[in-house]
Design a protein around this motif. Sequence first.
Motif, PDB file in Angstrom:
ATOM      1  N   PHE A 186      -9.290  -8.059  -8.033  1.00 56.10           N
ATOM      2  CA  PHE A 186      -8.543  -6.956  -7.426  1.00 56.10           C
ATOM      3  C   PHE A 186      -8.844  -5.678  -8.205  1.00 56.10           C
ATOM      4  CE2 PHE A 186      -5.963 -10.666  -6.234  1.00 56.10           C
ATOM      5  CZ  PHE A 186      -5.843 -10.459  -4.864  1.00 56.10           C
ATOM      6  N   LYS A 187      -9.657  -4.828  -7.624  1.00 62.36           N
ATOM      7  CA  LYS A 187     -10.039  -3.586  -8.299  1.00 62.36           C
ATOM      8  C   LYS A 187     -10.239  -2.489  -7.251  1.00 62.36           C
ATOM      9  CE  LYS A 187     -14.761  -5.381  -8.632  1.00 62.36           C
ATOM     10  NZ  LYS A 187     -15.826  -5.788  -9.576  1.00 62.36           N
ATOM     11  N   PRO A 188     -10.104  -1.240  -7.650  1.00 63.24           N
ATOM     12  CA  PRO A 188     -10.170  -0.153  -6.670  1.00 63.24           C
ATOM     13  C   PRO A 188     -11.585   0.147  -6.197  1.00 63.24           C
ATOM     14  CG  PRO A 188      -9.805   0.713  -8.878  1.00 63.24           C
ATOM     15  CD  PRO A 188      -9.737  -0.770  -8.993  1.00 63.24           C
TER      16      PRO A 188
ATOM     17  N   LEU B  71      -8.268  -5.327   2.554  1.00 67.05           N
ATOM     18  CA  LEU B  71      -7.185  -4.596   3.210  1.00 67.05           C
ATOM     19  C   LEU B  71      -6.401  -3.749   2.211  1.00 67.05           C
ATOM     20  CD1 LEU B  71      -6.026  -7.381   5.686  1.00 67.05           C
ATOM     21  CD2 LEU B  71      -6.967  -5.153   6.315  1.00 67.05           C
ATOM     22  N   TYR B  72      -6.179  -4.267   1.008  1.00 71.13           N
ATOM     23  CA  TYR B  72      -5.577  -3.447  -0.046  1.00 71.13           C
ATOM     24  C   TYR B  72      -6.444  -2.224  -0.322  1.00 71.13           C
ATOM     25  CZ  TYR B  72      -2.228  -7.019  -1.822  1.00 71.13           C
ATOM     26  OH  TYR B  72      -1.195  -7.902  -1.988  1.00 71.13           O
ATOM     27  N   GLN B  73      -7.717  -2.471  -0.531  1.00 71.42           N
ATOM     28  CA  GLN B  73      -8.615  -1.421  -1.011  1.00 71.42           C
ATOM     29  C   GLN B  73      -8.752  -0.261  -0.036  1.00 71.42           C
ATOM     30  OE1 GLN B  73     -11.961  -4.016  -1.685  1.00 71.42           O
ATOM     31  NE2 GLN B  73     -11.618  -4.116  -3.902  1.00 71.42           N
TER      32      GLN B  73
ATOM     33  N   VAL C 144       2.223  -8.963  -4.692  1.00 71.55           N
ATOM     34  CA  VAL C 144       1.716  -7.866  -3.863  1.00 71.55           C
ATOM     35  C   VAL C 144       1.713  -6.555  -4.650  1.00 71.55           C
ATOM     36  CG1 VAL C 144       2.249  -6.418  -1.865  1.00 71.55           C
ATOM     37  CG2 VAL C 144       2.308  -8.900  -1.647  1.00 71.55           C
ATOM     38  N   CYS C 145       2.778  -6.300  -5.397  1.00 70.95           N
ATOM     39  CA  CYS C 145       2.867  -5.052  -6.164  1.00 70.95           C
ATOM     40  C   CYS C 145       1.731  -4.955  -7.179  1.00 70.95           C
ATOM     41  CB  CYS C 145       4.212  -4.974  -6.891  1.00 70.95           C
ATOM     42  SG  CYS C 145       5.652  -4.983  -5.818  1.00 70.95           S
TER      43      CYS C 145
ATOM     44  N   GLY D 264      -5.568   0.184  -7.003  1.00 69.65           N
ATOM     45  CA  GLY D 264      -5.397   1.631  -7.047  1.00 69.65           C
ATOM     46  C   GLY D 264      -4.532   2.196  -5.943  1.00 69.65           C
ATOM     47  N   LYS D 265      -3.638   1.370  -5.370  1.00 73.55           N
ATOM     48  CA  LYS D 265      -2.821   1.815  -4.241  1.00 73.55           C
ATOM     49  C   LYS D 265      -1.350   1.965  -4.624  1.00 73.55           C
ATOM     50  CE  LYS D 265      -6.373   1.854  -1.636  1.00 73.55           C
ATOM     51  NZ  LYS D 265      -6.919   3.127  -1.105  1.00 73.55           N
TER      52      LYS D 265
END
Length: 295
Positions: free
Chosen positions: A182-184, A262-264, A282-283, A290-291
Amino acid sequence: MKVAYVYIAPDIRGGVERFIIETEKRLRSFGCQVKLFCNRFNPSNAFRELVQMDKEVVPHRLDLFGRFRMYYSMKAIRAATLKANEWKPDIIMLGAGFLWTKYILRGVDAPAVSRVHVPVPVEHGPVNRIYRWLTSLESIERESLKYKPIICNSEFTKRMILRLEPNADVRVLYSGVDTEFFKPTWEDKGYIYLNGRFQRYKNQLLAIRALRDSKYSLILSGYARRDSPDDTKYYGEILRETRGVSNIRIVENPLMEEIRALYQAASVVLVTSVGDPISPLVCLEAMACGKPVLG
């Protein structure tokens, strides 16, 4: 080092299952041999990583016609723990059943540590108190709270445990996420994103009712559990309320790579859960991408 991880049914694609995956991955990177012992496992429902994980399923009744779940869960976890003990591990990690360690660990040779993912109810009604007395749950729980140490996932869970036993030895070990995964990417496609199992306490309907027919796009993703009447009913409500709504899209049972993407690309991530006890992953995942998070 051999590590046995005990859990009832790690096949519903939630935060606990994700924790098991991360724990196994980290321990394996240290050269540990990890094996999962559980009472139910449906590979068609489970995360891919758990399907591939070394495991042994110890079948056991988990309720009686939908009732007496705590009593039968206690017996089921003990059955899985006894099977884990036969494997001769260096340590047993109990992913469930911390309130019943006195019963679960009776006759178990291996050292064990209990981790609490969810807080427990403090108040019991009259009928439940009679049931707990008849099944000895009350006395078992009272003695089990003396087990040291009890590891939990948040200060909130710790406070709940200390309400039951002020002298309990409770330590907090926070959940984490893989920041290599999980990275931006610093994309922004202008939509609001909400990820979570389709269960009523996740409260996706709040976001749907607030945003449908608005100028904002909403993407919902999550696992729709088909073997739970309550979850099936709730997911049906979600489908009815989003039918024909052009600015809301549902992604059912996404892979982790899809969730990450979808996060990114989101503008903002929503958390609508009502009292989520897991300190929602999720947080952490959203912030790792980066969201900003609203909840």
